[in-house]
Design a protein around this motif. Structure first.
Motif, PDB file in Angstrom:
ATOM      1  N   LYS A  18      51.254  37.726  46.325  1.00 21.33           N
ATOM      2  CA  LYS A  18      49.478  37.526  45.856  1.00 21.33           C
ATOM      3  C   LYS A  18      48.587  36.586  46.929  1.00 21.33           C
ATOM      4  O   LYS A  18      49.068  35.567  47.546  1.00 21.33           O
ATOM      5  CB  LYS A  18      49.441  37.014  44.909  1.00 21.33           C
ATOM      6  CG  LYS A  18      48.287  36.596  43.725  1.00 21.33           C
ATOM      7  CD  LYS A  18      48.505  36.967  42.772  1.00 21.33           C
ATOM      8  CE  LYS A  18      46.777  36.695  41.858  1.00 21.33           C
ATOM      9  NZ  LYS A  18      47.424  36.119  40.292  1.00 21.33           N
TER      10      LYS A  18
ATOM     11  N   TYR B 237      44.398  35.963  48.616  1.00 20.68           N
ATOM     12  CA  TYR B 237      43.214  35.988  48.203  1.00 20.68           C
ATOM     13  C   TYR B 237      42.733  36.182  49.374  1.00 20.68           C
ATOM     14  O   TYR B 237      43.070  35.425  50.756  1.00 20.68           O
ATOM     15  CB  TYR B 237      42.292  34.502  47.434  1.00 20.68           C
ATOM     16  CG  TYR B 237      42.795  34.251  46.001  1.00 20.68           C
ATOM     17  CD1 TYR B 237      44.321  33.776  45.427  1.00 20.68           C
ATOM     18  CD2 TYR B 237      41.677  34.431  45.517  1.00 20.68           C
ATOM     19  CE1 TYR B 237      43.759  34.273  43.648  1.00 20.68           C
ATOM     20  CE2 TYR B 237      41.761  34.166  43.425  1.00 20.68           C
ATOM     21  CZ  TYR B 237      43.099  33.943  43.423  1.00 20.68           C
ATOM     22  OH  TYR B 237      43.777  34.306  41.866  1.00 20.68           O
TER      23      TYR B 237
ATOM     24  N   MET C 236      35.769  31.109  43.826  1.00 23.65           N
ATOM     25  CA  MET C 236      36.734  32.721  43.693  1.00 23.65           C
ATOM     26  C   MET C 236      38.569  32.794  44.281  1.00 23.65           C
ATOM     27  O   MET C 236      38.545  33.763  43.458  1.00 23.65           O
ATOM     28  CB  MET C 236      36.415  32.568  45.596  1.00 23.65           C
ATOM     29  CG  MET C 236      34.999  33.486  45.652  1.00 23.65           C
ATOM     30  SD  MET C 236      33.832  34.361  47.283  1.00 23.65           S
ATOM     31  CE  MET C 236      31.795  34.410  46.511  1.00 23.65           C
ATOM     32  N   LEU C 237      38.464  31.343  43.821  1.00 23.98           N
ATOM     33  CA  LEU C 237      39.678  30.952  44.474  1.00 23.98           C
ATOM     34  C   LEU C 237      40.313  30.266  42.957  1.00 23.98           C
ATOM     35  O   LEU C 237      41.741  30.436  42.323  1.00 23.98           O
ATOM     36  CB  LEU C 237      40.282  30.027  45.315  1.00 23.98           C
ATOM     37  CG  LEU C 237      39.999  29.830  46.672  1.00 23.98           C
ATOM     38  CD1 LEU C 237      40.457  28.848  47.778  1.00 23.98           C
ATOM     39  CD2 LEU C 237      41.226  31.288  47.251  1.00 23.98           C
TER      40      LEU C 237
ATOM     41  N   GLN D 217      36.786  30.681  22.986  1.00 21.38           N
ATOM     42  CA  GLN D 217      37.414  31.606  22.444  1.00 21.38           C
ATOM     43  C   GLN D 217      38.706  32.305  20.956  1.00 21.38           C
ATOM     44  O   GLN D 217      39.445  31.136  21.112  1.00 21.38           O
ATOM     45  CB  GLN D 217      38.154  32.699  23.307  1.00 21.38           C
ATOM     46  CG  GLN D 217      37.133  33.248  24.469  1.00 21.38           C
ATOM     47  CD  GLN D 217      36.737  34.403  23.812  1.00 21.38           C
ATOM     48  OE1 GLN D 217      36.816  35.151  23.276  1.00 21.38           O
ATOM     49  NE2 GLN D 217      35.114  34.696  24.816  1.00 21.38           N
TER      50      GLN D 217
ATOM     51  N   ARG E 279      42.632  31.951  20.437  1.00 22.54           N
ATOM     52  CA  ARG E 279      43.235  32.111  21.751  1.00 22.54           C
ATOM     53  C   ARG E 279      43.428  30.200  21.560  1.00 22.54           C
ATOM     54  O   ARG E 279      43.175  29.284  21.235  1.00 22.54           O
ATOM     55  CB  ARG E 279      42.368  31.768  22.950  1.00 22.54           C
ATOM     56  CG  ARG E 279      42.442  33.704  22.483  1.00 22.54           C
ATOM     57  CD  ARG E 279      42.153  33.778  24.408  1.00 22.54           C
ATOM     58  NE  ARG E 279      40.352  33.533  24.718  1.00 22.54           N
ATOM     59  CZ  ARG E 279      40.345  33.715  25.706  1.00 22.54           C
ATOM     60  NH1 ARG E 279      40.940  32.701  26.964  1.00 22.54           N
ATOM     61  NH2 ARG E 279      39.117  34.344  26.338  1.00 22.54           N
ATOM     62  N   PRO E 280      44.557  29.295  21.879  1.00 20.81           N
ATOM     63  CA  PRO E 280      45.431  28.144  22.134  1.00 20.81           C
ATOM     64  C   PRO E 280      44.478  27.710  22.986  1.00 20.81           C
ATOM     65  O   PRO E 280      43.901  28.504  24.176  1.00 20.81           O
ATOM     66  CB  PRO E 280      46.938  28.693  23.139  1.00 20.81           C
ATOM     67  CG  PRO E 280      47.074  30.086  23.605  1.00 20.81           C
ATOM     68  CD  PRO E 280      45.652  30.905  22.820  1.00 20.81           C
TER      69      PRO E 280
ATOM     70  N   GLU F 201      46.632  22.002  32.018  1.00 18.24           N
ATOM     71  CA  GLU F 201      47.615  21.612  33.042  1.00 18.24           C
ATOM     72  C   GLU F 201      46.877  21.966  34.946  1.00 18.24           C
ATOM     73  O   GLU F 201      46.745  22.467  35.707  1.00 18.24           O
ATOM     74  CB  GLU F 201      47.252  23.484  32.766  1.00 18.24           C
ATOM     75  CG  GLU F 201      48.354  23.764  31.606  1.00 18.24           C
ATOM     76  CD  GLU F 201      47.680  25.733  31.642  1.00 18.24           C
ATOM     77  OE1 GLU F 201      48.953  26.490  31.964  1.00 18.24           O
ATOM     78  OE2 GLU F 201      46.408  25.710  31.196  1.00 18.24           O
TER      79      GLU F 201
END
Lengths: 1176, 740
Positions: free
Chosen positions: B185, B187, B203-204, B214, B217-218, B223
């Motif tokens: 993957k 960018y 962008m990254l 939301q 959602r957890p 992280e």
């Protein structure tokens, strides 16, 4: 109403037609049936009036207004009267009102004539409906003496009586209709006079009068009219209704009337005569019937007129406007009513339409058969409605009572008739200006020099010679072109002609392509262009000698000389940048935002693509598709994939710079499926995994298209993007949108903004896409507003398709989506297409509708054009046409095939030209007309308030019909609604268009739905618009489980549904299965596998597969329907009295809709009012 | 003056410092008359085998404007547990931990032998070293292959916990994500568009998402390593992955039409690399290693257009103001360099191409951040391969010879002020009482940032004596300077090295001999050269030369002994004797002469000159010439054409090149194959001797020099001939005598 009375007219028509045929088209003659339909027409006219009447009551203001005027009533009368008039007018220099008087004298004859006419015309006069109505004009001329006069007289009579009576009549008709329909009993009475009327009578004596028989009724009507009038119209209609029925029967029953019946029978005969010079003779023949018919009509007209004068018979005068008409009518020609039924209009025109007429008229046959129900009274007497009482009465009541829905023109009947008349023999295109069978009819086409109607259909196959005529008639001249239409397997695809390096032979001046109409001269050394008359040298390699008839010897060897449709292989001159194109590419662009992933969509798409990629379109016998594929996923950023065959694993390239999109890789993005199979498979496995835990909810949109565009640019090829998108693109990027949904705008001047794109960004993008040949197909899975109006811009302008699956759920929508996707991927498609329509001098293509982009005024550019896309082209005069040479169309489509071959597809069509408006009206195709009008209106909402658009639509149709009434129908009471046979369905269809979600949204219709449908309709062909606006309703419980056939369709009205049956309704987008509350448990068990009605789940998206004949049959029907449509329809189970039923009822288009849409009957009345206003 | 030489040498070995003057003139006026400024060469991380670091925090002077570190020069009152700052004379309490000190129980920092001491301090989280490879893919297949192999090899040289990242560029810029399984993957960025750090991070996906709430959602668990390490992963985790990835690297696939240069987006690639690190690991030791095979041809930082018919700018173009892109490109890279420096990262440039690659524009990236700059002809040469490998060399203690994110704080006693510094550093803009108004080099501050340094990195620091003539310093007074260098050691520790030195003041009027004797002409030559080169960056060449000449003349005037109008009477004392020679060769050096050098080469040479230690710098100024002959052991000879004799083998080391030159006779002998005859084994030895010596140099020098083996009349002999003093030429021995 009366229109419906096909029965009456029918017979006459059928017969007459033959005669007509002679006149007009052999085909007609061929189609005996037509006669029947005609009768229907007649009925229509009748109904019309009736409608109006009812309308008022219902709340149709018009009707109310009518009542006062009494016009409603008159309508009925009108129709009836009209019919006669028409006949007269048409044939006899119609107007020759004079004849009428004469006719008056000989009622019978007149009647007959009328009847004939009526048949032809399918006029209103339910009573008259029978045949009489028919363009009596013709009859007049024919029987100036007898027939016409009667007509006139009748008309006058009617007026007189009618006015008052008219009301009554209408009501009678209505009643009659209804009654008739409901109870067969009616017939007999009707026969005499509107037995039905009698029934109605209560309302108005007039009715009885009118109804009574036409004759009696007349008298009665006259007398009563005044009084009755007031109430009357409605009442009157009933009588009419009765009449229709009666008329039909009348003929037989009543002596006087007898004619009518006879007329039916006679009609034919009369017709035949008519055909030739015959008219007169025929007229006479039929006269009786005609007269009878006429009678009624007249009465109706009177009614109408009378209504105004509601006051009294004298009132007929009411008809001041009407009066004129009335005047004549007074002479009560009760009998005429019958005629009325047979819509004059149609008759007059009948010639062309005859076929249709036949269909319509079949009514007559129907009569025979449908004694009871069919009695489609052709006329409605709006006037009758006007009756004071009516006014007082709640609208609903009145209308209901007044007009029998069965008496008004029935689409089902028309379709059935056409099917039985024209479905059996192939349609041979060799003759200029032939009207093809209806789109609902299965028929084979033999190309003998004109393009198949599958490629091109026209609103009229007979074009007025001058623009004045065209303007006068207001009938739009348009062609609906589907250049890459799929043909049934029995028909051959266009031949591919290769002229080598020199390319196709073309006219030097206008660049028209060689076609069957080019005239070779000077022994074949030159040819004269059939479009611009320029003479061009035949290139040496193309030279061939001519035979004694002036045909080239190789005429039959060359498709471009003998066929209407064929293809040329294009040379490099026809290619972009003078380079032969590369094979196109498909790029799949999948939204992988949270919603898409969570709903299982991403996984579903990836799984499906694995197998679907083996079915990319391939050309001819090629072993593998030349199309290369590429993959992109996106949310807020784009992910490109390198799936080069040499890679061990796919490479993902993320482009986050959405503000300035570019393609990050060159090699390995677009690949051959077979070569990269393993890498692609691995990629499709990975994608759902990679994004399984995504939390990204925002998406971009414009950059996705830009990416595809750039990729195609980089690969220097055309292609198609398949974008699977779920939400409003609110992420920061070009083309970012905001939620601007606002239902409050509905019915305001700003409503149009809901259909317009939010930003012009997408228009510019679309332009770039078109330049590159980048077609965009959009699959939308919204859970909320996502602004289809804006997102669809590029799709729309590049010739792509939008598919929308609101609240997508895997379980219920999976099949639909996958089927759509499969079809969309596999279907034949041309890329980088440019279409130009050339016409012979005198007309010019001026306006285009459809999914495409135009950079100038003549070339329609489409990045992609698939086999389902249709372009509607409107023509305008810029000079005179000549009857001799007719008018020619040549549609040339330059495109790149799926294998990358550059080709030209040519379709040629020759049309007749006329100097008589009647010819125009006789050769129209209502389905095509509706297709055009819908597209025109749907485009109109972009720029004008919806109300303006609706009014314009109504106004145009009123003008069309009024013009007919004025110029082609035999003179008759203004109160009569007279519809041209070919257009007798125009009101009902138009009403459907007006009620459609775009023009009149219900509360549950979302803004997106409207925009979606708006765009959808713009690319629809005639068959699609037909079923879309007037859905097909099939009683499943009536299906014969042992045969392949579909059960006979029924009309879209709740009244037609029985609690004990199960119905299927389809409109090209949805299939509803409606289950009545009283359906036998056995059926429920067989179909749904549950034991009771209450256990049926309406969450089902497919019918359970059960091993019993009924289940199999129903499923096979559903499958059959699915195959017919370009989109997989959503199956919805609706239980009667369930919540969902509201949704279902929305599609019962003949009923009043919740959103305020008028019922058919009401609308018909309204139209009549409009027409009358125009005429006055 | 053996004593002074020893003193100088001792000081250098202990402290890594060499002053131009080791006895300081005591007044401002006199100091300026000395011509050569009071300055020093400081090698902050000079390798000291005998310097065990101490594991505690330094004790600082409590005066907020001073904060000098306790050092052996401080007055200590053991009884009162007080110490007096020798810079500001503030009296300070010892911290509690020092309660037990006494004359016999001194902490290390008070012992005289620890005038340089290193502290290990515990500050902030320890982050592993970061290496971000920025790789040009617009290379010839062969070059790319070699580069890929070098890069793969380098993975094994990195510490296992080091983070690595990979950016490749060509027409596009790809930032590779290294943690993915089953799919590689990356960018991708357009090579033509400059992006702000914020945009790049967005962008990254590096910017912390504005936690969209939301339901269902957890909750987002912290992280942070996950986010930041998508592009930078510990070597041990992804070396296989990265090896494969590097293996699969393809040449830039975009077609390059005839007559065009490939589109190379170096500017954007660097910008993204900088932005990436800026967003993820600010103020952490990190190297951005740029490998490029040609000039940037598009986007911001482009140096030349893609039309081959337009050659890349030359000095001639620059003088004519004909270098279209130079100014803009330079600005772009300067901005980047400053940002990088602000983040404490460094940029290495490995440019291998036969033509120029835009080092002129990009030089600041390496210069300001302490990064390496390597210029070669191809990645497929040992020059590059060895040099690159040497980046990861380890020192005597098994530690990488690199340190990051250093800041150098200089404190002076009151009589001195700091005028500036020249070296791979940027100003930290720390104004203070000891900052002079007169700037020499990067001035106006007492602190500099050195984003990357190795044990040989040397800065020139210039001082100004501010003591007024009328306020004489008492006899025996000493001036002191303290250098405090905080840095991140390669083992991720934070360390502080403190060097405190003192020198005697002397009255120039009365004690000029002392001052003269304490002159360090080598240091002075290098210091003056650095000034000259620094000026040359911004001034016209001739102006710099004139300035140098004038300085030399003034110096000779001041310290020379001569009779007017009698050139032959001129004498300089021993401590000045070599100085004119250095200046002579400096004038001819590529650092000041651009003739025959491309702008890139000049930038390259100057880059190295501004960072090497004294010895290497001297070699650069005046290449060393050794002669090998049968007449005796190898001996250094004058860098003069007269040293070229037929029966000699010459070994010249210019730092950048090692040239072995066989004299005419020797060459003939060799051709005749005498070395292969047993009886002429001595000749074989003679031939071998310079090779062995050259090898020794090649082994240690960074960057690896270009190795040239040539002979009399060989084309490559030009390297030697261009360096020697042309006292004798082939056509005229005397016409050129004007240069003495």
């Amino acid at each position: 109403m009366s229109v419906n009375q096909q029965a009456h007219t029918g017979p006459p028509y059928g017969q007459p037609q033959p005669g007509y045929q002679g006149y007009q088209q052999p085909a007609y003659g061929g189609q005996p049936l037509p006669g029947v339909p005609q009768s229907q027409y007649g009925a229509y006219n009748g109904p019309m009036p009736g409608y109006q009447q009812p309308v008022p009551p219902q709340g149709y203001f018009p009707s109310l207004g009518f009542p006062s005027k009494g016009s409603p009533v008159s309508l009925n009368s009108d129709t009836s009267s009209l019919a006669p008039n028409f006949i007269g007018s048409l044939r006899a220099p119609p107007t020759s009102g004079a004849p009428p008087p004469a006719t008056g004298a000989s009622l019978p004859s007149g009647h007959l004539a009328y009847s004939q006419f009526g048949h032809g015309d399918v006029q209103n006069g339910i009573p008259a409906s029978a045949a009489p109505m028919q363009r009596p004009p013709a009859s007049q001329p024919f029987l100036p003496g007898s027939a016409p006069t009667p007509v006139s007289q009748t008309s006058t009579f009617q007026q007189y009586g009618p006015p008052p009576a008219s009301v009554q009549q209408l009501s009678n008709h209505m009643a009659g209709m209804t009654i008739g329909s409901t109870t067969a009993s009616a017939p007999p009475p009707a026969g005499l006079g509107y037995g039905p009327p009698t029934s109605v009578p209560p309302v108005s004596g007039s009715f009885s009068a009118t109804g009574s028989g036409l004759y009696t009724p007349y008298t009665a009507s006259q007398g009563p009219p005044p009084t009755s009038v007031s109430q009357g119209l409605p009442l009157a209609q009933p009588p009419f209704l009765g009449q229709p029925i009666s008329t039909q029967r009348l003929p037989t029953q009543v002596p006087g009337f007898a004619p009518p019946p006879s007329s039916t029978g006679i009609g034919p005969s009369s017709y035949s005569p008519a055909t030739g010079a015959p008219r007169p003779p025929t007229m006479p023949g039929p006269p009786l019937s005609g007269q009878t018919v006429a009678g009624p009509p007249t009465s109706q007209p009177n009614h109408i007129s009378s209504p105004p004068p509601p006051s009294t018979m004298s009132g007929p005068h009411p008809g001041p406007p009407m009066s004129g008409l009335h005047g004549p009518p007074p002479p009560t020609h009760p009998p005429q009513p019958g005629y009325q039924m047979q819509q004059n209009g149609s008759f007059g025109q009948v010639r062309g339409p005859q076929p249709n007429y036949g269909g319509a008229y079949p009514g007559t046959p129907n009569y025979g058969s449908q004694p009871g129900p069919p009695p489609p009274p052709k006329r409605l007497d709006p006037d009758s409605i006007p009756s004071p009482q009516l006014n007082e009465l709640p609208p609903q009541q009145k209308p209901r009572h007044r007009i029998d829905p069965d008496a008004i023109p029935s689409p089902i009947q028309v379709i059935e008739d056409d099917r039985s008349n024209r479905g059996s023999e192939p349609f041979v295109t060799g003759v200029r200006g032939q009207v093809p069978p209806l789109v609902t009819t299965n028929f084979l086409v033999k190309d003998q020099g004109n393009a198949s109607p599958r490629y091109i259909r026209c609103t009229s196959y007979n074009i007025p010679c001058t623009s004045d005529m065209a303007k006068q008639s207001q009938v739009p001249l348009a062609a609906v072109i589907k250049p890459l239409a799929t043909l049934p397997p029995e028909e051959t695809l266009p031949y591919l002609v290769d002229h080598g390096e020199s390319g196709p032979v073309r006219c030097n001046r206008c660049k028209a392509y060689m076609c069957p109409f080019m005239q070779f001269i000077e022994g074949g050394r030159r040819f004269q262009c059939c479009f611009c008359s320029c003479v061009t040298e035949v290139p040496p390699h193309y030279f061939q000698h001519l035979d004694h008839t002036g045909k080239r010897v190789d005429f039959y060897d060359r498709p471009e000389l003998s066929l209407g449709s064929y293809e040329f292989l294009a040379t490099v001159d026809y290619c972009k940048n003078n380079k032969f194109p590369s094979p196109p590419a498909f790029i799949f662009m999948i939204d992988v935002s949270y919603n898409a992933v969570k709903s299982g969509l991403v996984r579903l798409i990836c799984e499906e693509l694995k197998s679907l990629l083996d079915y990319l379109p391939r050309e001819g016998n090629m072993e593998e598709s030349a199309i290369r594929v590429g993959f992109v996923t996106y949310n807020k950023v784009l992910h490109f994939y390198n799936v080069k065959s040499s890679l061990a694993q796919p490479q993902m390239m993320v482009v986050s710079d959405v503000a300035d999109m570019f393609v990050p890789l060159l090699d390995g993005f677009l690949v051959n499926v077979n070569e990269s199979r393993t890498v692609i498979a691995s990629l499709l496995d990975q994608i759902p995994e990679m994004f399984a835990d995504t939390r990204e909810t925002e998406t971009v949109f414009a950059p996705v298209i830009q990416a595809g565009l750039e990729a195609l640019k980089a690969a220097e090829c055309a292609g198609k993007l398949f974008i699977f998108h779920t939400s409003l693109p609110i992420a920061e990027a070009p083309g970012k949108l905001k939620n601007r949904d606002d239902k409050k705008l509905i019915n305001t001047d700003k409503e149009k903004t809901l259909f317009q794109p939010q930003t012009s960004f997408y228009n510019n993008l679309a332009k770039d896409c078109v330049a590159q040949g980048c077609c965009v197909d959009l699959f939308l899975f919204p859970n909320q507003y996502l602004d289809v109006a804006t997102l669809g811009v590029v799709t729309y302008q590049t010739g792509g398709s939008i598919y929308k699956y609101a609240y997508f759920q895997l379980e219920t929508d999976q099949d639909r989506f996958l089927n759509d996707l499969r079809r969309d991927v596999q279907k034949e498609v041309g890329f980088d297409a440019v279409m130009r329509v050339r016409t012979s001098t005198g007309i010019r293509a001026t306006d285009f509708f459809g999914a495409f982009y135009m950079s100038n005024t003549t070339d329609v550019e489409m990045a992609g054009l698939d086999c389902d896309k249709t372009i509607t082209v409107e023509f305008k005069h810029d000079d005179k046409l000549s009857e001799d040479s007719g008018a020619l169309l040549q549609c040339a489509l330059l495109y790149t095939s799926c294998a990358g071959q550059r080709r030209l597809r040519i379709h040629n069509l020759s049309l007749n030209c006329c100097t008589q408006l009647a010819d125009l009206y006789r050769n129209c195709e209502t389905d095509t007309l509706i297709n055009y009008l819908a597209k025109y209106a749907y485009r109109g909402v972009l720029g004008s308030p919806v109300k303006t658009v609706r009014d314009a639509l109504i106004n145009q149709c009123a003008q069309i019909l009024a013009c007919y009434r004025k110029n082609c129908a035999s003179p008759s009471s203004a109160g009569q609604l007279i519809l041209p046979e070919c257009m007798k369905l125009l009101p009902v269809y138009l009403n459907c268009v007006l009620k459609s979600d775009v023009l009149q949204p219900g509360p549950e219709v979302t803004t997106d739905d409207r925009a979606y449908i708006r765009q959808l309709v713009t690319s629809m062909d005639v068959a699609e618009t037909n079923v879309f606006f007037y859905p097909r309703l099939l009683p499943l419980t009536k299906a014969d489980v042992d045969s392949d056939s579909l059960p006979a369709a029924i009309r879209n009205s709740e009244e037609r549904l029985s609690k004990g049956d199960i119905y299927l309704l389809e409109n090209g987008l949805n299939i509803f299965v409606w289950v009545g509350v009283n359906v036998q448990q056995g059926l429920i068990q067989n179909l749904f596998g549950v034991s009771s009605f209450s256990q049926i789940s309406n969450a089902l998206s497919t019918l359970p597969v059960l091993e019993n004949p009924f289940s199999k049959k129903v499923r096979s029907i559903v499958d059959m329907l699915q195959v017919q449509r370009s989109r997989y329809m959503k199956l919805i189970i609706v239980k009667q009295e369930d919540k969902l039923e509201m949704l279902f009822k929305h599609f019962l288009v003949e009923d009043k809709s919740l959103s305020g849409g008028a019922s058919y009957v009401d609308f018909l009345c309204h139209m009549h009012k409009e027409i009358r206003q125009l005429l006055s | 003056m053996a004593t002074y030489l020893e003193f100088i040498q001792q000081n250098e070995e202990r402290d890594g410092v060499r002053f131009s003057w080791n006895v300081w003139p005591s007044s401002r006026l006199e100091a300026t008359r000395m011509v050569v400024p009071l300055a020093c060469l400081l090698t902050p991380l000079k390798e000291r085998l005998d310097l065990p670091p101490v594991q505690y925090e330094p004790v600082l002077c409590s005066r907020p404007t001073c904060k000098a570190v306790l050092n052996p020069l401080c007055q200590v009152d053991y009884r009162a547990k007080l110490w007096a700052c020798n810079f500001c004379f503030q009296r300070n309490q010892f911290p509690p931990a020092y309660a037990g000190i006494s004359e016999v129980n001194q902490p290390a920092e008070l012992m005289p032998q620890f005038s340089t001491i290193e502290y290990i301090v515990q500050r902030g989280p320890q982050t592993p070293m970061i290496f971000l490879y920025v790789v040009d893919t617009c290379l010839e297949e062969e070059d790319l292959q070699a580069l890929k192999e070098s890069l793969q090899m380098s993975l094994s040289l990195l510490p296992a916990d080091a983070l690595v990242g990979l950016i490749t560029f060509g027409r596009m810029v790809q930032v590779h994500e290294l943690s993915c399984e089953g799919i590689s993957k990356s960018y991708v960025f357009r090579g033509t568009k400059d992006l702000t750090a914020k945009q790049i991070q967005d962008m990254l996906g590096l910017s912390r998402p504005a936690v969209p709430l939301q339901p269902g959602r957890p909750l987002q668990t912290p992280e942070q390593p996950v986010i930041s390490s998508r592009f930078l992963q510990p070597v041990h985790k992804i070396d296989m992955n990265l090896t494969d990835l590097l293996g699969e690297l393809q040449r830039d696939p975009w077609p390059v039409t005839q007559g065009k240069r490939p589109l190379r987006s170096t500017g954007v690639a660097l910008s993204i690399a900088v932005g990436l690190l800026e967003g993820t690991f600010p103020n952490t030791g990190a190297r951005i290693m740029l490998f490029t095979g040609g000039p940037p041809t598009q986007g911001p930082g482009m140096v030349v257009g893609d039309e081959l018919k337009t050659p890349i700018r030359s000095w001639h173009d620059i003088e004519k103001d004909n270098a279209r892109f130079m100014r803009k490109a330079t600005k772009h890279y300067e901005t980047l360099a400053n940002r990088t420096a602000a983040n404490g990262h460094c940029i290495d440039i490995y440019a291998c191409a036969l033509d120029q690659t835009g080092l002129l524009e990009m030089k600041c990236c390496a210069n300001l951040t302490g990064g390496h700059m390597v210029m070669g002809d191809s990645f497929n040469t040992s020059l590059f391969k060895q040099t690159f490998q040497r980046v990861f060399n380890k020192g005597f203690n098994g530690e990488f010879r690199m340190a990051f994110g250093a800041s150098l704080d200089v404190k002076t006693s009151r009589e001195l002020k700091i005028a500036g510094a020249i070296g791979p550093c940027t100003s930290l803009n720390a104004k203070g009482p000891c900052v002079s108004e007169n700037e020499l080099g990067v001035g106006g501050t007492s602190q500099w940032k050195i984003c990357s340094l190795d044990p040989s990195t040397t800065l020139a620091i210039y001082f100004e004596v501010v003591n007024q003539h009328n306020a004489p310093i008492p006899q025996g007074g000493r001036g002191a300077v303290q250098f405090v260098t905080q840095y991140q050691h390669s083992n991720t520790q934070k360390r502080i090295r403190v060097t405190t030195i003192a020198r005697n003041w002397a009255d120039a009027q009365s004690q000029l001999q002392h001052i003269e004797a304490a002159f360090d002409q080598e240091a002075a030559a290098v210091l003056m050269a650095r000034l000259g080169v620094y000026r040359a960056e911004s001034e016209e060449g001739p102006d710099v030369l004139r300035w140098l000449d004038r300085q030399l003349i003034r110096l000779c005037q001041k310290f020379g002994q001569y009779n007017k109008d009698d050139p032959n009477s001129f004498r300089l004392s021993e401590s000045f004797s070599l100085y004119p020679q250095f200046m002579f060769h400096l004038r001819r050096s590529p650092f000041l002469q651009v003739f025959n050098n491309s702008p890139d080469e000049s930038s390259y040479y100057r880059h190295h000159f501004a960072r090497q230690d004294l010895t290497q710098s001297l070699i650069m100024i005046q290449p060393i010439l050794y002669a090998y002959s049968f007449h005796g052991p190898p001996e250094p000879v004058l860098l003069d054409s007269s040293s070229i004799l037929p029966d000699r083998i010459l070994l010249m080391d210019t730092f950048f090149q090692i040239v072995i030159y066989l004299g005419e006779t020797i060459a003939q002998w060799q051709k005749a194959g005498y070395q292969d005859m047993p009886e002429y084994e001595n000749f074989k030895h003679l031939l071998q001797a310079p090779l062995d010596d050259a090898q020794e140099i090649l082994q240690t020098r960074f960057p690896m020099p270009r190795y040239i083996h040539t002979e009399h009349g060989g084309s490559q002999a030009r390297f030697l001939l261009s360096k020697v003093n042309p006292s004798q030429t082939h056509n005229n021995l005397y016409a050129w005598g004007q240069v003495s």
